[in-house]
Scaffold this motif. Structure first.
Motif, PDB file in Angstrom:
ATOM      1  N   ARG A  91       3.416   8.199   3.376  1.00 35.52           N
ATOM      2  CA  ARG A  91       2.883   7.184   2.468  1.00 35.52           C
ATOM      3  C   ARG A  91       3.827   6.845   1.320  1.00 35.52           C
ATOM      4  O   ARG A  91       3.435   6.112   0.404  1.00 35.52           O
ATOM      5  N   VAL A  92       5.052   7.373   1.334  1.00 38.39           N
ATOM      6  CA  VAL A  92       5.996   7.161   0.236  1.00 38.39           C
ATOM      7  C   VAL A  92       7.243   6.458   0.757  1.00 38.39           C
ATOM      8  O   VAL A  92       7.759   6.776   1.836  1.00 38.39           O
ATOM      9  N   ALA A  93       7.718   5.486  -0.012  1.00 42.44           N
ATOM     10  CA  ALA A  93       8.970   4.804   0.307  1.00 42.44           C
ATOM     11  C   ALA A  93       9.769   4.648  -0.980  1.00 42.44           C
ATOM     12  O   ALA A  93       9.257   4.852  -2.085  1.00 42.44           O
TER      13      ALA A  93
ATOM     14  N   VAL B  96      10.459   7.785   2.507  1.00 39.39           N
ATOM     15  CA  VAL B  96      10.874   9.069   1.942  1.00 39.39           C
ATOM     16  C   VAL B  96      10.299  10.166   2.818  1.00 39.39           C
ATOM     17  O   VAL B  96       9.073  10.318   2.922  1.00 39.39           O
ATOM     18  N   ALA B  97      11.189  10.922   3.452  1.00 39.33           N
ATOM     19  CA  ALA B  97      10.750  11.995   4.340  1.00 39.33           C
ATOM     20  C   ALA B  97      10.373  13.246   3.559  1.00 39.33           C
ATOM     21  O   ALA B  97       9.423  13.953   3.913  1.00 39.33           O
TER      22      ALA B  97
ATOM     23  N   MET C  31       3.213  13.264  -4.903  1.00 40.80           N
ATOM     24  CA  MET C  31       4.245  12.562  -4.136  1.00 40.80           C
ATOM     25  C   MET C  31       4.771  13.374  -2.951  1.00 40.80           C
ATOM     26  O   MET C  31       5.052  12.808  -1.896  1.00 40.80           O
ATOM     27  N   GLU C  32       4.924  14.687  -3.119  1.00 40.60           N
ATOM     28  CA  GLU C  32       5.439  15.478  -2.001  1.00 40.60           C
ATOM     29  C   GLU C  32       4.476  15.457  -0.822  1.00 40.60           C
ATOM     30  O   GLU C  32       4.891  15.260   0.328  1.00 40.60           O
ATOM     31  N   GLY C  33       3.186  15.642  -1.106  1.00 38.43           N
ATOM     32  CA  GLY C  33       2.200  15.600  -0.033  1.00 38.43           C
ATOM     33  C   GLY C  33       2.058  14.225   0.573  1.00 38.43           C
ATOM     34  O   GLY C  33       1.870  14.084   1.791  1.00 38.43           O
ATOM     35  N   ALA C  34       2.167  13.195  -0.257  1.00 40.02           N
ATOM     36  CA  ALA C  34       2.078  11.829   0.248  1.00 40.02           C
ATOM     37  C   ALA C  34       3.274  11.499   1.133  1.00 40.02           C
ATOM     38  O   ALA C  34       3.147  10.786   2.143  1.00 40.02           O
TER      39      ALA C  34
ATOM     40  N   GLY D  37       0.782  -1.224   0.000  1.00 43.14           N
ATOM     41  CA  GLY D  37       0.000   0.000   0.000  1.00 43.14           C
ATOM     42  C   GLY D  37       0.815   1.276   0.000  1.00 43.14           C
ATOM     43  O   GLY D  37       0.259   2.367   0.159  1.00 43.14           O
ATOM     44  N   LEU D  38       2.133   1.161  -0.227  1.00 44.18           N
ATOM     45  CA  LEU D  38       2.983   2.341  -0.273  1.00 44.18           C
ATOM     46  C   LEU D  38       3.081   2.880  -1.689  1.00 44.18           C
ATOM     47  O   LEU D  38       3.002   2.118  -2.663  1.00 44.18           O
ATOM     48  N   LEU D  39       3.251   4.192  -1.814  1.00 47.37           N
ATOM     49  CA  LEU D  39       3.603   4.799  -3.094  1.00 47.37           C
ATOM     50  C   LEU D  39       5.125   4.750  -3.194  1.00 47.37           C
ATOM     51  O   LEU D  39       5.826   5.416  -2.435  1.00 47.37           O
TER      52      LEU D  39
END
Length: 378
Positions: free
Chosen positions: A275-277, A184-185, A267-270, A151-153
């Motif tokens: 929610r991003v890796a 991803v921070a 992607m930046e907001g996620a 479930g990760l972007l």
């Protein structure tokens, strides 16, 4: 939900991944070779007769099939894309009526795929990148698919080899459960040189190559959260896709979509929401951004000269030259004597000569030609 694997004719196990190839842009730093009507992804800049687009499809073979490979391109390039990718189903070439940046293009593909297969995992891979080690790249994508199934972007980050100021970066956290995945921070803009040096030293920053892997339902849900207007428009287009209403809906809705990259839009907001890796990759990636870079990645002679084209007579004649990048596309003789560190590009209607260390500035010539109204040359 884990994607099934099936054997393919290439002798590998194929992840049932849907692959999306955004094929747009004009490659202005590769002018006059790359033009708006014949951009760099259509050119054989791979050291072989295969174009960058064809090479992208080739390296996807261990991961997917032609039936699950989609190309999103502009109306001006559809015929050329179809000629180069004869094995691709016609309905898998999605045509965007006008450029709306990467988010609209990728979201259109995601929504069309979701109509076919709501549980699908898709990957988005640019049409104009070079990968030196395709097997290692495929292994990295497989790891990204595993993250997407959770479930990760996912992004595929590139392990930096130098303090590059021409790329964006991904700031990462600690590896997840000791594996290759890292959260991803933050997405970082192209940095100044001192900041790039700090990123390289940190060991926590990767180059952002704009390769993405996700479940289509997860991506579309995040798109709806952050960009509801874009999501609504794309959903309406996808619902009409393949029906008699497709062209009418596409022509009406597409121009209303915001022109924004997928990094900024989603992607930046996620990433801020956790929610991003990413999976770090080291597989000889290059975005072939300019002629100097082309001279670094393609084979050279004993004096460092890289010659592209000019295979047929009269060809290219070099005498007492070092570290040249010569592109011969006009059919006439290109002769160079007693110089070094130059770029020489000869096409039927334009000639470029510049130092290799000014390769990035070629875009300024394109901008000036546009200002002068010389659209036919760009």
């Amino acid at each position: 939900m884990r994607q099934a694997s099936v054997p393919c004719r290439f002798g590998h196990d194929v992840l049932m991944l849907y692959a999306v190839i955004p094929a747009g842009g004009s490659g202005t730093r590769l002018w006059p070779l790359s033009r708006a009507g014949h951009p760099k992804f259509l050119h054989p800049l791979t050291g072989s007769t295969r174009s960058l687009l064809q090479a992208t499809v080739d390296r996807l073979a261990p991961l997917t099939t032609a039936e699950r490979t989609l190309v999103v391109t502009g109306a001006a390039h559809v015929a050329a894309v179809a000629r180069q990718l004869t094995g691709l189903p016609e309905e898998n070439i999605l045509v965007e009526p006008s450029p709306r940046d990467s988010c609209a293009a990728i979201a259109l593909a995601a929504a069309v795929i979701a109509e076919r297969d709501p549980d699908a995992v898709m990957g988005s891979f640019a049409a104009d990148h070079l990968i030196g080690q395709p097997d290692r790249w495929a292994d990295t994508v497989r790891e990204a698919v595993r993250g997407a199934e959770r479930g990760l972007l996912m992004t595929v980050g590139i392990t930096p080899t130098r303090a590059e100021t021409g790329y964006g970066y991904l700031e990462t956290g600690d590896p997840v459960d000791g594996g290759p995945l890292r959260p991803v921070a933050e997405f970082k803009e192209k940095p100044e040189a001192p900041v790039a040096e700090a990123y390289l030293r940190s060991g926590r920053h990767l180059w952002n190559a704009s390769m993405f892997v996700w479940r289509v339902d997860v991506f579309l849900s995040e798109l709806a959260r952050q960009q509801p207007a874009l999501h609504a428009g794309i959903t309406a287009i996808a619902a009409a896709w393949g029906t008699p209403e497709q062209d009418d809906v596409l022509g009406t809705v597409w121009p209303t979509l915001p022109k924004i990259s997928v990094d900024y839009a989603v992607m930046e907001g996620a990433a801020t929401a956790g929610r991003v890796a990413t999976v770090p990759g080291d597989f000889g990636w290059n975005d072939v951004g300019d002629f100097h870079t082309l001279g670094e990645v393609l084979p050279t002679d004993g004096r460092g000269n890289m010659v592209l084209g000019g295979d047929a007579k009269p060809g290219v004649l070099l005498h007492d030259t070092d570290d040249l990048v010569v592109v011969a596309q006009s059919g006439r003789l290109v002769a160079v004597l007693g110089v070094r560190d130059l770029i020489v590009v000869d096409t039927p209607d334009a000639v470029l000569v510049c130092p290799r260390d000014r390769a990035q500035d070629v875009k300024k010539l394109v901008d000036e030609l546009k200002e002068r109204g010389e659209e036919g040359l760009v």
